[in-house]
Design an enzyme around this catalytic site. Structure first.
Site, PDB file in Angstrom:
ATOM      1  N   LYS A 111       0.819  -1.213   0.000  1.00  0.00           N
ATOM      2  CA  LYS A 111       0.000   0.000   0.000  1.00  0.00           C
ATOM      3  C   LYS A 111       0.857   1.269   0.000  1.00  0.00           C
ATOM      4  CE  LYS A 111      -4.187  -2.153   1.677  1.00  0.00           C
ATOM      5  NZ  LYS A 111      -3.706  -3.558   1.742  1.00  0.00           N
TER       6      LYS A 111
HETATM    7  C1  PLP Z   1      -4.328  -4.620   1.123  1.00  0.00           C
HETATM    8  C2  PLP Z   1      -3.513  -5.866   0.979  1.00  0.00           C
HETATM    9  C3  PLP Z   1      -3.870  -6.878   0.056  1.00  0.00           C
HETATM   10  C4  PLP Z   1      -5.129  -6.825  -0.783  1.00  0.00           C
HETATM   11  O1  PLP Z   1      -5.084  -5.850  -1.808  1.00  0.00           O
HETATM   12  P1  PLP Z   1      -6.437  -5.336  -2.503  1.00  0.00           P
HETATM   13  O2  PLP Z   1      -6.013  -4.173  -3.325  1.00  0.00           O
HETATM   14  O3  PLP Z   1      -7.358  -4.949  -1.375  1.00  0.00           O
HETATM   15  O4  PLP Z   1      -6.991  -6.463  -3.312  1.00  0.00           O
HETATM   16  C5  PLP Z   1      -3.023  -7.965  -0.054  1.00  0.00           C
HETATM   17  N1  PLP Z   1      -1.912  -8.092   0.713  1.00  0.00           N
HETATM   18  C6  PLP Z   1      -1.542  -7.151   1.603  1.00  0.00           C
HETATM   19  C7  PLP Z   1      -0.322  -7.358   2.435  1.00  0.00           C
HETATM   20  C8  PLP Z   1      -2.332  -6.002   1.771  1.00  0.00           C
HETATM   21  O5  PLP Z   1      -1.959  -5.059   2.679  1.00  0.00           O
END
Ligand code: PLP
Length: 491
Positions: A111
């Site tokens: 993120k």
């Molecule tokens: C948020 C997250 C996901 C999922 O991603 P999306 O965009 O919500 O599908 C997968 N792995 C980690 C470590 C995350 O923080």
């Protein structure tokens, strides 16, 4: 570039207009009115660009109202060596499987790649218009910390982040609560994540309050985040097809299985340079960015969607039926950032695929709780370039162990879901680039369960972080308490 709402009730708006909020005013999701196309020649010309330069080029196709030189400055700051010392490295696991390292940022989760861009772009937009913003959000871990690291110390922005008491890992708590910047406000709610989210919803739907305290959001439906996520699909494809994996290349494994010959790419559409991407998914944000990259012309053959035990999206792509589940039917798993049973971003994909049938289909979903794509598109399925499967706790442990044994690389449980599904769905010919979405240090407990002593020292790497003094404000699970906090601290 103009942006519109999936629900058709929004005047076309520009990128900087839609950057400060989540939902469109009609409750829909903001989508680009058209998808910019990238030619094979353009793609080749991008090979020499650094990550920040590539980000400026790609985001610039959407953010057409930000001058090119300004955008280049924003991406250079977002993707600086300080923020991403390891860059976005590719590492080979075996002959057909490669990991794309998306978690080299300050909070060790993917993120950061999108949020660091917003952390530059939002203050830029605010400064240009003399506005201020209070970002209000709820987190169960990864989103809150990446938002706080992206906006700490940024002028014109306050971040008020609600997190559930006692539900986050020690590392997640330390990352958030150790921040001492005056514009970062951690509110620890006496409740669970859903209580935090309900409070945010209550306050965000109070228009007077929202206007008065300039409340905004940076949640996963923010299109600015999606635009920034498109970049690393292009980056990974360019690096894979020219064989310049990166500085973090795993030398031993690469020697055993050399990358393809450099320069083998014929550009967009060239069969030999097609790849599959495998994406561990929750809210459908990451993989939707991959879908847009493919629509723009990047030669992605299939997008392989990995879920954990919460497999609403696997069901969607294998049966054509989208049936969101309630909180009570959402399991707490060992890949917690994917414990999601209502994938907000899927609305964008369904809108694009169904076209003029979208509003009727969405009404059907609202009325019955299920949307069957095959009522509208009998051929919905693999022809749309997606395949999906799910991974369970035992699969995760096996994938962590197998990846370590095969390549010497330790992966986290979310990446393990991707590795499981990549191996299950791979045809053994077309390479699979699997998205590494968190560092193993962040989820050391599960890594240790998989590989035992090999995981020794993972937590110790974070001892400095865990020892930092922490600061947070306790509040009851009551919107009034949060309203009062914002009124006194963010006026
Ligand atoms: C948020 C997250 C996901 C999922 O991603 P999306 O965009 O919500 O599908 C997968 N792995 C980690 C470590 C995350 O923080």
């Amino acid at each position: 570039m103009q942006f519109i709402s999936t629900r058709s009730g929004m005047e076309p708006a520009s990128f900087t207009d839609i950057l400060l909020d989540g939902l469109a005013p009609d409750g829909g999701l903001v989508v680009p009115a058209s998808i910019p196309q990238v030619s094979a020649a353009q793609l080749e010309a991008w090979r020499t660009l650094s990550y920040p330069e590539l980000a400026a080029a790609i985001i610039g196709l959407y953010a057409t109202d930000i001058p090119t030189a300004d955008l280049a400055r924003l991406t250079a700051a977002a993707y600086s060596p300080q923020n991403f010392p390891g860059g976005v490295p590719l590492r080979r696991v075996d002959n057909t499987l490669v990991l794309v390292g998306l978690s080299e940022g300050p909070t060790m989760a993917f993120k950061d790649l999108a949020m660091q861009f917003l952390g530059q772009a939002i203050p830029y937009v605010l400064a240009a218009t003399g506005r201020e913003l209070t970002i209000l959000g709820a987190t169960s871990g990864d989103t809150g910390s990446s938002a706080e690291y992206a906006f700490r110390g940024q002028p014109g922005v306050q971040v008020v982040m609600l997190s559930p008491r006692g539900r986050m890992s020690a590392v997640q708590r330390a990352q958030m609560y150790s921040l001492q910047d005056p514009n970062i406000h951690n509110l620890v709610v006496d409740g669970v994540f859903d209580d935090c989210q309900d409070i945010v919803k209550t306050l965000s739907s109070d228009i007077d309050f929202k206007t008065r305290y300039r409340i905004g959001a940076v949640n996963s439906i923010n299109f600015g985040r999606i635009a920034a996520q498109i970049v690393y699909y292009f980056w990974a494809w360019l690096r894979y097809t020219d064989g310049t994996f990166s500085r973090a290349l795993n030398d031993a494994a690469a020697a055993a299985a050399p990358p393809p010959a450099p320069g083998g790419a014929g550009g967009a559409g060239a069969g030999a340079s097609q790849v599959d991407f495998c994406v561990p998914s929750g809210n459908f944000g990451n993989i939707y960015a991959g879908h847009l990259a493919r629509c723009m012309g990047l030669p992605i053959r299939r997008l392989l969607l990995a879920t954990n035990e919460n497999n609403v999206l696997e069901e969607f792509f294998t049966t054509g039926r989208y049936t969101p589940r309630s909180r009570e039917r959402t399991f707490a798993t060992s890949s917690p950032s994917m414990d999601i049973s209502k994938a907000s971003n899927v609305e964008r994909f369904i809108w694009q695929v169904l076209g003029e049938d979208f509003l009727a289909a969405w009404a059907q979903l609202g009325a019955t709780g299920t949307l069957d794509m095959r009522d509208y598109l009998p051929e919905f399925g693999e022809t749309f370039g997606f395949a999906a499967s799910s991974s369970h706790h035992a699969d995760r442990l096996a994938a962590i162990e197998w990846t370590y044994r095969t390549s010497g690389i330790l992966i986290d449980p979310h990446t393990a879901d991707a590795v499981t599904v990549a191996r299950r769905l791979s045809d053994g010919v077309v390479p699979v680039l699997a998205m590494e979405t968190a560092r193993p240090e962040k989820f050391a407990h599960t890594v240790r369960e998989a590989v035992g002593d090999v995981a020794d020292g993972l937590e110790e790497r974070l001892a400095g972080l865990l020892a930092l003094p922490q600061r947070a404000t306790q509040v009851p699970a009551d919107p009034e308490a949060v309203r009062e906090y914002i009124a006194t601290h963010c006026a």
